[in-house]
Design a protein around this motif. Structure first.
Motif, PDB file in Angstrom:
ATOM      1  N   TRP A  39     -39.083 -43.938 -24.888  1.00 24.13           N
ATOM      2  CA  TRP A  39     -39.854 -42.738 -24.740  1.00 24.13           C
ATOM      3  C   TRP A  39     -41.371 -43.055 -24.798  1.00 24.13           C
ATOM      4  O   TRP A  39     -41.657 -43.518 -25.846  1.00 24.13           O
ATOM      5  CB  TRP A  39     -39.439 -41.616 -25.461  1.00 24.13           C
ATOM      6  CG  TRP A  39     -40.110 -40.190 -25.019  1.00 24.13           C
ATOM      7  CD1 TRP A  39     -40.899 -40.065 -24.033  1.00 24.13           C
ATOM      8  CD2 TRP A  39     -40.284 -39.370 -26.051  1.00 24.13           C
ATOM      9  NE1 TRP A  39     -41.398 -38.799 -23.937  1.00 24.13           N
ATOM     10  CE2 TRP A  39     -41.076 -38.237 -25.530  1.00 24.13           C
ATOM     11  CE3 TRP A  39     -39.740 -39.142 -27.488  1.00 24.13           C
ATOM     12  CZ2 TRP A  39     -41.508 -37.197 -26.114  1.00 24.13           C
ATOM     13  CZ3 TRP A  39     -40.219 -37.892 -28.042  1.00 24.13           C
ATOM     14  CH2 TRP A  39     -40.922 -36.972 -27.354  1.00 24.13           C
ATOM     15  N   MET A  40     -42.022 -42.965 -23.730  1.00 26.62           N
ATOM     16  CA  MET A  40     -43.345 -42.762 -23.885  1.00 26.62           C
ATOM     17  C   MET A  40     -44.226 -41.585 -23.415  1.00 26.62           C
ATOM     18  O   MET A  40     -44.254 -41.211 -22.110  1.00 26.62           O
ATOM     19  CB  MET A  40     -44.231 -44.108 -23.010  1.00 26.62           C
ATOM     20  CG  MET A  40     -45.449 -44.412 -23.197  1.00 26.62           C
ATOM     21  SD  MET A  40     -46.094 -45.813 -22.161  1.00 26.62           S
ATOM     22  CE  MET A  40     -45.119 -47.200 -22.738  1.00 26.62           C
ATOM     23  N   PRO A  41     -44.405 -40.673 -24.360  1.00 25.86           N
ATOM     24  CA  PRO A  41     -44.964 -39.493 -24.302  1.00 25.86           C
ATOM     25  C   PRO A  41     -46.354 -39.441 -23.389  1.00 25.86           C
ATOM     26  O   PRO A  41     -46.870 -40.276 -23.338  1.00 25.86           O
ATOM     27  CB  PRO A  41     -45.286 -38.931 -25.535  1.00 25.86           C
ATOM     28  CG  PRO A  41     -44.511 -39.646 -26.452  1.00 25.86           C
ATOM     29  CD  PRO A  41     -44.204 -40.887 -25.877  1.00 25.86           C
ATOM     30  N   LEU A  42     -46.366 -38.268 -22.606  1.00 22.10           N
ATOM     31  CA  LEU A  42     -47.595 -38.060 -21.655  1.00 22.10           C
ATOM     32  C   LEU A  42     -48.789 -37.603 -22.209  1.00 22.10           C
ATOM     33  O   LEU A  42     -49.818 -37.436 -22.087  1.00 22.10           O
ATOM     34  CB  LEU A  42     -47.104 -37.458 -20.398  1.00 22.10           C
ATOM     35  CG  LEU A  42     -48.398 -37.177 -19.377  1.00 22.10           C
ATOM     36  CD1 LEU A  42     -48.793 -38.419 -18.696  1.00 22.10           C
ATOM     37  CD2 LEU A  42     -47.777 -36.051 -18.237  1.00 22.10           C
ATOM     38  N   SER A  43     -48.508 -36.914 -23.309  1.00 19.38           N
ATOM     39  CA  SER A  43     -49.534 -36.201 -24.149  1.00 19.38           C
ATOM     40  C   SER A  43     -49.368 -36.118 -25.702  1.00 19.38           C
ATOM     41  O   SER A  43     -48.614 -36.405 -26.171  1.00 19.38           O
ATOM     42  CB  SER A  43     -49.338 -34.574 -23.753  1.00 19.38           C
ATOM     43  OG  SER A  43     -48.212 -34.127 -24.100  1.00 19.38           O
ATOM     44  N   PRO A  44     -50.623 -36.279 -26.331  1.00 22.72           N
ATOM     45  CA  PRO A  44     -50.632 -36.542 -27.958  1.00 22.72           C
ATOM     46  C   PRO A  44     -49.826 -35.323 -28.657  1.00 22.72           C
ATOM     47  O   PRO A  44     -49.672 -34.194 -28.292  1.00 22.72           O
ATOM     48  CB  PRO A  44     -52.030 -36.294 -28.258  1.00 22.72           C
ATOM     49  CG  PRO A  44     -52.733 -36.662 -26.934  1.00 22.72           C
ATOM     50  CD  PRO A  44     -51.888 -36.073 -25.990  1.00 22.72           C
ATOM     51  N   LEU A  88     -44.766 -40.335 -19.803  1.00 22.06           N
ATOM     52  CA  LEU A  88     -44.914 -41.594 -18.885  1.00 22.06           C
ATOM     53  C   LEU A  88     -43.675 -42.317 -18.597  1.00 22.06           C
ATOM     54  O   LEU A  88     -43.516 -42.939 -17.387  1.00 22.06           O
ATOM     55  CB  LEU A  88     -45.868 -42.568 -19.864  1.00 22.06           C
ATOM     56  CG  LEU A  88     -47.299 -41.941 -19.993  1.00 22.06           C
ATOM     57  CD1 LEU A  88     -48.105 -42.923 -20.899  1.00 22.06           C
ATOM     58  CD2 LEU A  88     -48.043 -41.888 -18.392  1.00 22.06           C
ATOM     59  N   MET A  89     -42.871 -42.505 -19.483  1.00 19.39           N
ATOM     60  CA  MET A  89     -41.481 -43.033 -19.308  1.00 19.39           C
ATOM     61  C   MET A  89     -40.655 -42.368 -20.268  1.00 19.39           C
ATOM     62  O   MET A  89     -40.866 -41.854 -21.585  1.00 19.39           O
ATOM     63  CB  MET A  89     -41.597 -44.297 -19.862  1.00 19.39           C
ATOM     64  CG  MET A  89     -42.127 -45.358 -19.087  1.00 19.39           C
ATOM     65  SD  MET A  89     -42.118 -47.051 -19.437  1.00 19.39           S
ATOM     66  CE  MET A  89     -43.781 -47.602 -18.803  1.00 19.39           C
ATOM     67  N   SER A 142     -45.779 -47.448 -32.211  1.00 14.90           N
ATOM     68  CA  SER A 142     -44.044 -47.122 -32.065  1.00 14.90           C
ATOM     69  C   SER A 142     -43.382 -46.720 -33.050  1.00 14.90           C
ATOM     70  O   SER A 142     -43.530 -46.981 -34.347  1.00 14.90           O
ATOM     71  CB  SER A 142     -43.552 -48.445 -31.565  1.00 14.90           C
ATOM     72  OG  SER A 142     -44.303 -48.916 -30.313  1.00 14.90           O
ATOM     73  N   THR A 143     -42.522 -45.853 -32.698  1.00 18.23           N
ATOM     74  CA  THR A 143     -41.679 -45.374 -33.803  1.00 18.23           C
ATOM     75  C   THR A 143     -40.202 -45.518 -33.490  1.00 18.23           C
ATOM     76  O   THR A 143     -39.782 -45.317 -32.518  1.00 18.23           O
ATOM     77  CB  THR A 143     -41.835 -43.691 -34.119  1.00 18.23           C
ATOM     78  OG1 THR A 143     -43.316 -43.408 -34.285  1.00 18.23           O
ATOM     79  CG2 THR A 143     -41.096 -43.163 -35.091  1.00 18.23           C
ATOM     80  N   TYR A 144     -39.477 -46.269 -34.171  1.00 20.38           N
ATOM     81  CA  TYR A 144     -38.160 -46.747 -33.985  1.00 20.38           C
ATOM     82  C   TYR A 144     -37.124 -45.887 -34.823  1.00 20.38           C
ATOM     83  O   TYR A 144     -37.310 -45.908 -35.962  1.00 20.38           O
ATOM     84  CB  TYR A 144     -37.921 -48.104 -34.409  1.00 20.38           C
ATOM     85  CG  TYR A 144     -38.877 -49.198 -33.720  1.00 20.38           C
ATOM     86  CD1 TYR A 144     -38.338 -49.908 -32.818  1.00 20.38           C
ATOM     87  CD2 TYR A 144     -40.127 -49.249 -34.299  1.00 20.38           C
ATOM     88  CE1 TYR A 144     -39.295 -50.906 -32.017  1.00 20.38           C
ATOM     89  CE2 TYR A 144     -41.001 -50.347 -33.448  1.00 20.38           C
ATOM     90  CZ  TYR A 144     -40.498 -50.963 -32.670  1.00 20.38           C
ATOM     91  OH  TYR A 144     -41.235 -52.047 -31.868  1.00 20.38           O
ATOM     92  N   ARG A 153     -31.849 -46.552 -31.401  1.00 20.58           N
ATOM     93  CA  ARG A 153     -31.242 -45.256 -30.689  1.00 20.58           C
ATOM     94  C   ARG A 153     -32.401 -44.812 -30.039  1.00 20.58           C
ATOM     95  O   ARG A 153     -32.292 -44.043 -28.936  1.00 20.58           O
ATOM     96  CB  ARG A 153     -30.828 -44.117 -31.972  1.00 20.58           C
ATOM     97  CG  ARG A 153     -30.384 -43.033 -31.310  1.00 20.58           C
ATOM     98  CD  ARG A 153     -30.131 -42.024 -32.547  1.00 20.58           C
ATOM     99  NE  ARG A 153     -30.076 -40.547 -32.079  1.00 20.58           N
ATOM    100  CZ  ARG A 153     -31.065 -39.836 -32.103  1.00 20.58           C
ATOM    101  NH1 ARG A 153     -32.093 -40.072 -32.569  1.00 20.58           N
ATOM    102  NH2 ARG A 153     -31.150 -38.663 -31.819  1.00 20.58           N
ATOM    103  N   LEU A 154     -33.834 -44.843 -30.398  1.00 14.91           N
ATOM    104  CA  LEU A 154     -34.920 -44.131 -29.837  1.00 14.91           C
ATOM    105  C   LEU A 154     -36.037 -45.097 -30.164  1.00 14.91           C
ATOM    106  O   LEU A 154     -36.362 -45.599 -31.427  1.00 14.91           O
ATOM    107  CB  LEU A 154     -35.079 -42.932 -30.116  1.00 14.91           C
ATOM    108  CG  LEU A 154     -36.516 -42.198 -29.644  1.00 14.91           C
ATOM    109  CD1 LEU A 154     -36.497 -42.014 -27.899  1.00 14.91           C
ATOM    110  CD2 LEU A 154     -36.845 -41.134 -30.379  1.00 14.91           C
TER     111      LEU A 154
END
Length: 166
Positions: free
Chosen positions: A41-46, A57-58, A132-134, A146-147
């Motif tokens: 996951w790549m967020p689009l907003s902060p 974004l993804m 990045s947070t895993y 998992r994420l």
């Protein structure tokens, strides 16, 4: 699930090894690190909290990640002729023991790493920064993702096409 816990060093080394797989273009080995229900996951907003109800974004499950990995390996992927290359520079990852998903007794761990990421192809080079947070899970004695959430500092900017994985 394994009953043994993982040391901080093991969790940190896992994150470094994951980045190295990407930089070495070992995408299938990287994909194998994901759980069957894993997401990238790549967020689009902060500060975004929902990848479903808000644009991202993804937000790719394992099937979409597999399609991207196959595309990157394909001979007819003209956007990758010549191939893009990447380099991750990671700050030492930290164990996020206060995260609600982090439950070592359940084989669940959360690790976070700040990064600078460079992606280059021909004479174009892009630099991205973020963290990045895993969310990692012990599956049959092995850590799996998992994420993986990739928060770019400038996630809400007009970004050029990201070809690889951060």
């Amino acid at each position: 699930m394994s009953t043994r816990g993982y040391s901080d060093r093991h969790l940190i080394d896992f994150v470094y090894a994951e980045a190295r797989l990407l930089d070495e273009r070992r995408f299938q080995d990287w994909l194998d690190l994901y759980t069957e229900d894993g997401y990238y996951w790549m967020p689009l907003s902060p500060g975004q909290t929902d990848p479903i109800m808000e644009g991202s974004l993804m937000y790719e499950d394992r099937l979409l990640l597999r399609v991207r990995v196959e595309r990157l390996a394909g001979q007819r992927t003209y956007s990758q002729q010549p191939t893009s290359r990447s380099h991750h520079l990671l700050q030492q990852p930290t164990i996020e023991s206060d995260h609600p998903w982090h439950q070592p007794d359940q084989g669940q761990y959360v690790v976070r790493a700040a990064f600078h990421y460079v992606e280059t192809r021909l004479d174009q080079q892009a630099l991205y920064a973020g963290w990045s947070t895993y969310e990692l899970k012990d599956i049959d004695g092995a850590l799996r993702i998992r994420l993986k959430r990739v928060d770019l500092v400038n996630c809400d900017a007009a970004l050029r096409s990201i070809q690889l994985f951060m």
